[in-house]
Each structure stands twice: as structure tokens, then as C-alpha cells.
Motif scaffolding. Structure first.
Motif, PDB file in Angstrom:
ATOM      1  N   PHE A  81      -3.166  73.909  11.515  1.00 50.43           N
ATOM      2  CA  PHE A  81      -4.021  74.928  10.919  1.00 50.43           C
ATOM      3  C   PHE A  81      -4.017  76.197  11.765  1.00 50.43           C
ATOM      4  O   PHE A  81      -4.029  77.298  11.230  1.00 50.43           O
ATOM      5  CB  PHE A  81      -5.458  74.404  10.743  1.00 50.43           C
ATOM      6  N   LYS A  85      -3.399  79.921  10.471  1.00 48.27           N
ATOM      7  CA  LYS A  85      -4.405  80.954  10.707  1.00 48.27           C
ATOM      8  C   LYS A  85      -3.780  82.168  11.405  1.00 48.27           C
ATOM      9  O   LYS A  85      -4.042  83.316  11.027  1.00 48.27           O
ATOM     10  CB  LYS A  85      -5.545  80.382  11.556  1.00 48.27           C
ATOM     11  N   ARG A 105      -9.196  77.344   5.443  1.00 49.27           N
ATOM     12  CA  ARG A 105      -9.160  75.904   5.727  1.00 49.27           C
ATOM     13  C   ARG A 105      -9.227  75.079   4.430  1.00 49.27           C
ATOM     14  O   ARG A 105      -8.538  74.070   4.296  1.00 49.27           O
ATOM     15  CB  ARG A 105     -10.304  75.512   6.658  1.00 49.27           C
ATOM     16  N   TYR A 108      -5.861  75.173   3.037  1.00 51.05           N
ATOM     17  CA  TYR A 108      -4.955  74.425   3.914  1.00 51.05           C
ATOM     18  C   TYR A 108      -5.059  72.925   3.651  1.00 51.05           C
ATOM     19  O   TYR A 108      -4.064  72.215   3.635  1.00 51.05           O
ATOM     20  CB  TYR A 108      -5.281  74.733   5.382  1.00 51.05           C
TER      21      TYR A 108
END
Length: 175
Positions: A81, A85, A105, A108
Motif C-alpha cells: 500500500f 500511496k 486504501r 487498494y
């Protein structure tokens, strides 16, 4: 070893999946890793069994857990992640605030989010973020989604009419 950071918010769940990645394990072996009783392993993994990520079989009345091939592909294909990001921040030209991070998130962790009769994509993201005990307004989620879509962080599948059917992270962020 494979890096597993998400979709697991729980350190214990990440530990279990890292161990399962190395091969089938007895419930007792998994329980020892996270300092719990073996009877607690099935309830912890149940949602991933239902998802088709973990398979369980009985051997002499003992549960043996292993990852499915589908889970291996999903987990190995996802970058961390933090990498996603960083790429999003590079595209946007600024550091993501907490709200933007939580919306990112949600995408994701999801393959995609589909529009429904009852909830828009923004509403689904809003509720997913709220489940994490984050305070965010629906209007703010809509703003973030608009920016993410315009900047091609989120890819939206649209009808000719312009209606969005489903949305997902742009694949370039996952590579």
C-alpha cells in the motif's frame, strides 16, 4: 519472502498469511504464532475461507490450513500500500491527507467497487471508511473521488450516458 501488508489491518492476520504462504499449517502451529488457542484459528480465518483465499481440510480430526492459488496470485500481484500511496502522491503533486489515504486504501483493498441501485460508489466508499472509525463526510469522499478520477488514480467504467458502473484503482499504481 512475499511482502504482505494489506488487505490485513491486523498484524496477527498478516502473520498468519505469511506463515500460510510458506505452506500448509496445522491450526496449532498458527495458534502458537499469534499466541492464541488453536480453536480460535478457524473463526479468525473464516472470512478468508468464504472468500476462497484459504482452504481448510481435516486430517485425523485436525484442521490443516493452506492458501488457495487464487489467494497467492492476489497477494503476490499487489504491491504494498505504501508504494501505491507514493505513486498517488507523485501523480497528485502533494502528500495525501488522512481522508485521501483512507479512500485510496478502500480501493487498494477492493478489486473494484460497483454502482448499485441502493448505493453510489461514493456512498460505498464512505461506509467502508466509516467502518474503520474514520470521520469523513460523504461530500469529502465525493471530492476525493472526483480528483482521483480526473488524475487517473481511480479508473471509472462509464456508460455512454456518463453513468459510472464501477471503479477501481488504475493498474499503473499496482505495478
Amino acid at each position: 519472502m512475499m511482502e504482505i501488508t494489506l488487505p490485513f489491518r491486523s498484524k496477527n492476520m498478516a502473520t498468519l498469511f505469511k506463515e500460510l504462504h510458506s505452506g500448509p499449517k496445522l491450526a496449532k502451529q498458527l495458534a502458537n504464532l499469534i499466541k492464541t488457542e488453536s480453536k480460535e484459528i478457524y473463526p479468525r480465518l473464516k472470512r478468508y475461507i468464504v472468500k476462497g483465499w484459504v482452504k481448510v481440510r481435516k486430517v485425523n480430526n485436525v484442521n490443516v490450513y493452506s492458501l488457495t492459488e487464487a489467494a497467492r496470485k492476489i497477494l503476490e500481484s499487489k504491491g504494498s500500500f505504501e508504494k501505491v500511496k507514493e505513486k498517488a502522491e507523485e501523480i497528485l503533486g502533494h502528500r495525501l491527507d488522512e481522508d485521501e489515504t483512507e479512500v485510496l486504501r478502500v480501493f487498494y483493498e477492493s478489486k473494484y467497487i460497483e454502482n448499485s441501485r441502493d448505493e453510489t460508489i461514493a456512498e460505498q466508499v464512505y461506509y467502508a471508511v466509516r467502518k474503520r472509525n474514520r470521520k469523513i463526510t460523504l461530500t469529502r469522499v465525493e471530492e476525493i473521488l472526483k480528483e482521483f478520477t480526473l488524475r487517473r488514480i481511480v479508473f471509472a467504467f462509464r456508460l455512454r450516458s456518463g453513468q459510472i458502473l464501477k471503479a477501481r484503482l488504475d493498474k499503473s499504481l499496482l505495478q
